[in-house]
Design a protein around this motif. Structure first.
Motif, mmCIF file in Angstrom:
data_model
loop_
_atom_site.group_PDB
_atom_site.id
_atom_site.type_symbol
_atom_site.label_atom_id
_atom_site.label_comp_id
_atom_site.label_asym_id
_atom_site.label_seq_id
_atom_site.Cartn_x
_atom_site.Cartn_y
_atom_site.Cartn_z
ATOM 1 N N GLU A 1 18.313 -5.270 8.582
ATOM 2 C CA GLU A 1 18.734 -4.308 9.604
ATOM 3 C C GLU A 1 19.011 -5.078 10.886
ATOM 4 O OE1 GLU A 1 19.293 -1.263 9.006
ATOM 5 O OE2 GLU A 1 18.127 -0.750 7.227
ATOM 6 N N GLY A 2 20.258 -5.511 11.076
ATOM 7 C CA GLY A 2 20.601 -6.301 12.249
ATOM 8 C C GLY A 2 19.798 -7.583 12.286
ATOM 9 N N LEU A 3 19.300 -7.937 13.475
ATOM 10 C CA LEU A 3 18.508 -9.157 13.627
ATOM 11 C C LEU A 3 17.010 -8.866 13.596
ATOM 12 C CD1 LEU A 3 20.590 -11.030 16.366
ATOM 13 C CD2 LEU A 3 20.563 -11.429 13.892
ATOM 14 N N THR A 4 16.620 -7.717 13.070
ATOM 15 C CA THR A 4 15.209 -7.355 13.000
ATOM 16 C C THR A 4 14.444 -8.318 12.102
ATOM 17 O OG1 THR A 4 15.752 -5.020 13.307
ATOM 18 C CG2 THR A 4 13.582 -5.536 12.382
ATOM 19 N N THR A 5 13.355 -8.865 12.615
ATOM 20 C CA THR A 5 12.496 -9.750 11.833
ATOM 21 C C THR A 5 11.075 -9.203 11.846
ATOM 22 O OG1 THR A 5 12.020 -11.173 13.751
ATOM 23 C CG2 THR A 5 13.894 -11.780 12.345
ATOM 24 N N VAL A 6 10.321 -9.600 10.821
ATOM 25 C CA VAL A 6 8.931 -9.162 10.713
ATOM 26 C C VAL A 6 8.057 -10.357 10.378
ATOM 27 C CG1 VAL A 6 9.490 -6.803 10.058
ATOM 28 C CG2 VAL A 6 9.247 -8.543 8.281
ATOM 29 N N GLU A 7 6.751 -10.162 10.562
ATOM 30 C CA GLU A 7 5.802 -11.252 10.332
ATOM 31 C C GLU A 7 5.477 -11.444 8.861
ATOM 32 O OE1 GLU A 7 1.396 -12.707 11.926
ATOM 33 O OE2 GLU A 7 1.963 -10.583 12.059
ATOM 34 N N ALA A 8 5.430 -10.333 8.105
ATOM 35 C CA ALA A 8 4.965 -10.431 6.722
ATOM 36 C C ALA A 8 5.587 -9.332 5.872
ATOM 37 C CB ALA A 8 3.437 -10.326 6.668
ATOM 38 N N VAL A 9 5.726 -9.651 4.580
ATOM 39 C CA VAL A 9 6.180 -8.684 3.584
ATOM 40 C C VAL A 9 5.234 -8.788 2.398
ATOM 41 C CG1 VAL A 9 8.016 -8.002 2.003
ATOM 42 C CG2 VAL A 9 8.598 -8.813 4.293
ATOM 43 N N ALA A 10 4.608 -7.659 2.027
ATOM 44 C CA ALA A 10 3.677 -7.648 0.902
ATOM 45 C C ALA A 10 4.283 -6.876 -0.255
ATOM 46 C CB ALA A 10 2.350 -7.012 1.320
ATOM 47 N N VAL A 11 3.977 -7.328 -1.470
ATOM 48 C CA VAL A 11 4.544 -6.709 -2.658
ATOM 49 C C VAL A 11 3.433 -6.391 -3.657
ATOM 50 C CG1 VAL A 11 6.712 -7.951 -2.344
ATOM 51 C CG2 VAL A 11 4.967 -8.902 -3.856
ATOM 52 N N ALA A 12 3.655 -5.330 -4.434
ATOM 53 C CA ALA A 12 2.755 -4.946 -5.514
ATOM 54 C C ALA A 12 3.576 -4.288 -6.599
ATOM 55 C CB ALA A 12 1.661 -3.995 -5.011
ATOM 56 N N ASP A 13 3.311 -4.656 -7.835
ATOM 57 C CA ASP A 13 4.010 -4.077 -8.983
ATOM 58 C C ASP A 13 5.522 -4.161 -8.840
ATOM 59 O OD1 ASP A 13 1.539 -3.386 -10.100
ATOM 60 O OD2 ASP A 13 1.533 -1.447 -9.076
ATOM 61 N N GLY A 14 5.990 -5.263 -8.265
ATOM 62 C CA GLY A 14 7.419 -5.511 -8.184
ATOM 63 C C GLY A 14 8.137 -4.872 -7.015
ATOM 64 N N ARG A 15 7.407 -4.113 -6.196
ATOM 65 C CA ARG A 15 8.037 -3.436 -5.062
ATOM 66 C C ARG A 15 7.355 -3.815 -3.745
ATOM 67 N NH1 ARG A 15 11.646 0.716 -6.294
ATOM 68 N NH2 ARG A 15 11.733 1.222 -8.524
ATOM 69 N N ILE A 16 8.078 -3.563 -2.672
ATOM 70 C CA ILE A 16 7.563 -3.852 -1.329
ATOM 71 C C ILE A 16 6.610 -2.735 -0.914
ATOM 72 C CG2 ILE A 16 8.197 -4.174 1.090
ATOM 73 C CD1 ILE A 16 10.987 -5.124 0.015
ATOM 74 N N VAL A 17 5.410 -3.108 -0.479
ATOM 75 C CA VAL A 17 4.430 -2.107 -0.048
ATOM 76 C C VAL A 17 4.122 -2.190 1.444
ATOM 77 C CG1 VAL A 17 3.364 -1.928 -2.317
ATOM 78 C CG2 VAL A 17 2.479 -3.605 -0.681
ATOM 79 N N HIS A 18 4.530 -3.282 2.074
ATOM 80 C CA HIS A 18 4.263 -3.410 3.511
ATOM 81 C C HIS A 18 5.279 -4.342 4.134
ATOM 82 C CE1 HIS A 18 2.163 -3.899 7.316
ATOM 83 N NE2 HIS A 18 2.216 -5.212 7.155
ATOM 84 N N VAL A 19 5.794 -3.938 5.281
ATOM 85 C CA VAL A 19 6.710 -4.760 6.070
ATOM 86 C C VAL A 19 6.223 -4.686 7.512
ATOM 87 C CG1 VAL A 19 9.089 -5.064 6.856
ATOM 88 C CG2 VAL A 19 8.644 -4.248 4.536
ATOM 89 N N GLY A 20 5.729 -5.796 8.030
ATOM 90 C CA GLY A 20 5.235 -5.746 9.401
ATOM 91 C C GLY A 20 4.203 -6.801 9.695
ATOM 92 N N ALA A 21 3.121 -6.398 10.331
ATOM 93 C CA ALA A 21 2.112 -7.349 10.798
ATOM 94 C C ALA A 21 1.255 -7.861 9.646
ATOM 95 C CB ALA A 21 1.226 -6.690 11.852
#
Length: 558
Positions: free
Chosen positions: A44-64
């Protein structure tokens, strides 16, 4: 609108479900794996985040990072840069595998070098046909196509078959011509050409549909060899920065091979297939049956051809070739047959992907699609949005460019074609017709969707080259000739969309692929360079360092 609303509902439900499963004690999120430490763009544009967590093949957290349970496996990106997974919207997976196992003629700089390479191959392979692919004559000092006589000078008595880089032409030696029965009396087939010399005999250059007998002569890989070639091709593409591909012109029987590879854990990337037209019925059944949303292999499309390639003068043009006034290209599909399959596909829910390179080819396909849409109204269709595609859309008359958006037709284009073709397209077309050539900017400004790809093994097939070509529109040495319309280049965000959100839409998967957001499939492409901010020259040297599919590392640089 119905499709998009349904897609949004699926995304929200998936996100809620994944979040519920991943929530741990004290409000901390549990997951299988977390990616952090580098720069992470969400898409989404130049939006960056600190961390991306995954479970069971899908993204469960995007953020801190501190929102996550501390005992999760951590993938430290270091100084690397992560993006939503890049998808190659037009590739030939088996062809990529075959390129690695046959005589690779990429970079051959002259007919003399071609002959030397063939002689070397003949010395190593003492029996059987010699096959190779990847030559392109546009830089050669001899300034001509190779011939049977050239190949006869180094190999006699057994066939030599060398396919041009674009896959729409080949050169064969006399033994190969004799083996398939081509002589001075052989007529050109519909949609093909057997080029002749001054003596009336075939000179060795074979175009489009006339190539078919040589494939039989060279021998088709069978059974486990086919599986190995698909696996090898997929591994090469994963190492080139792609997490998924749309493979074109696939025999539908090979879908079973791909599904088996996936079941055996031998398929590192997602593959969306476009079957050959003779397999339409099987593709229609697959489209009706659907597939699991997280499946590595999805079959719902059919690939057609309306013309040939520009380099071999098979692309169908509205006016003759500038450098060959007697030639206007080849038509491989006629209106009656095209409309019959189009109307059937609308009723069956089959996506059509139609190869069109020349301005005549593109106009005809747009005309036929428009007629089919009129004949089969929305209420009679299996899907309101068929999302049909024109593959390549390289040379389009400027008056036809807005029709892509008006008709809802996706332009499936390969940016590297522009930086390869710039060395010969002006001579083929003349400067005036370059106004509609590789017109990415005009198509996007008109509201069209461009799904980006590579057409490997026609081109190299590297994600970084395609991104560079789309945004810089110069060859890898920084060259762009007169009239090359550099203003048709796209922005970095538009290029990212071409390889992420647009391929997702073009495969009906925008609810699950193309962005880094909760509920989406956990596919990521990781590079050593920030593609969004690096100088243009640095994009040429960017390299993938990791590809992640369904949260698992599919490939990692040593």
């Amino acid at each position: 609108m119905l499709v998009r609303a349904l897609a949004l509902s699926i995304l929200l439900l998936a996100a809620c479900g994944q979040a519920d499963r991943a929530s741990g004690e004290a409000g901390l999120i549990r997951a299988d794996r977390v990616f952090t430490g580098g720069t992470i763009y969400t898409g989404e544009g130049l939006t960056t985040v600190e961390a991306v967590a995954v479970a069971d093949g899908r993204i469960v957290h995007v953020g801190a990072l501190d929102a996550l349970s501390p005992d999760i496996e951590t993938i430290d990106l270091g100084e690397a840069v992560m993006f939503p997974g890049f998808t190659d919207s037009h590739v030939h997976v088996m062809g990529v595998g075959e390129r690695e196992r046959s005589l690779n003629l990429e970079g051959v700089a002259s007919i003399a070098e071609l002959k030397a390479r063939v002689a070397e191959a003949a010395a190593v392979q003492s029996v059987g046909a010699i096959t190779g692919r990847g030559w392109i004559e546009t830089h050669w000092p001899e300034a001509r196509f190779p011939s049977a006589a050239d190949l006869d000078a180094v190999v006699e008595g057994r066939p030599v078959i060398l396919v041009r880089a674009d896959g729409h032409a080949l050169v064969a030696n006399s033994a190969a011509l004799e083996a398939v029965g081509y002589d001075a009396m052989t007529p050109d087939p519909d949609g093909g050409a057997i080029l002749k010399g001054d003596d009336g005999a075939p000179n060795g250059m074979i175009i489009d549909t006339a190539m078919a007998p040589f494939a039989v002569l060279a021998g088709e890989p069978q059974d486990e060899e086919r599986a190995e070639l698909y696996q090898l091709g997929a591994e090469m593409l994963a190492a080139s920065g792609w997490t998924g591909v749309h493979t074109m012109s696939m025999p539908f029987a090979d879908a079973a091979i791909l599904h088996q590879l996936a079941d055996e854990g031998r398929l590192p990337i997602r593959i969306y297939t476009a079957a050959n037209p003779e397999d339409y019925a099987a593709a229609a059944r697959a489209a009706e049956a659907g597939a699991a949303s997280d499946s590595l292999v999805i079959n719902r499309s059919v690939k057609l051809y309306v013309d040939g390639a520009l380099g071999s003068r098979g692309a169908a043009l509205l006016a003759p070739y500038q450098d060959a006034p007697s030639a206007s290209g080849l038509l491989l599909l006629q209106e009656e047959a095209a409309l019959a399959i189009m109307e059937e596909a609308l009723r069956d829910g089959v996506q059509l992907a139609i190869h069109a390179i020349g301005d005549m080819g593109n106009r005809l396909v747009l005309d036929w699609m428009e007629t089919a849409f009129e004949r089969v109204p929305v209420e009679a269709r299996a899907m309101a949005e068929p999302r049909w595609r024109i593959e390549h859309a390289q040379i389009v008359n400027p008056v036809d460019l807005p029709r892509f958006a008006e008709l809802g037709v996706i332009a499936s284009m390969q940016p590297s074609h522009a930086i390869g073709d710039l060395h010969f397209a002006p001579s083929r077309l003349g400067l005036q017709r370059l106004e509609g050539a590789y017109a990415w900017r005009d198509l996007l400004d008109s509201g069209a969707i461009i799904a980006g790809g590579s057409d490997a093994p026609v081109e190299r097939g590297e994600a970084r080259i395609e991104f560079y070509a789309a945004t810089v529109r110069r060859d890898l040495n920084g060259f762009a000739g007169e009239g090359w319309n550099l203003d048709q280049a796209v922005s970095r965000q538009e290029a990212l969309d071409m390889f992420t959100t647009a391929p997702a839409y073009a495969s009906f998967r925008e609810a699950e692929l193309g962005r880094i957001a909760p509920g989406m499939l956990a596919d990521f492409s990781v590079f050593d360079t920030d593609l969004m901010t690096a100088p243009d020259d640095a994009l040429r040297d960017a390299r993938p360092v990791m590809t992640v599919v369904a949260g698992n590392i599919a490939w990692r640089a040593n």
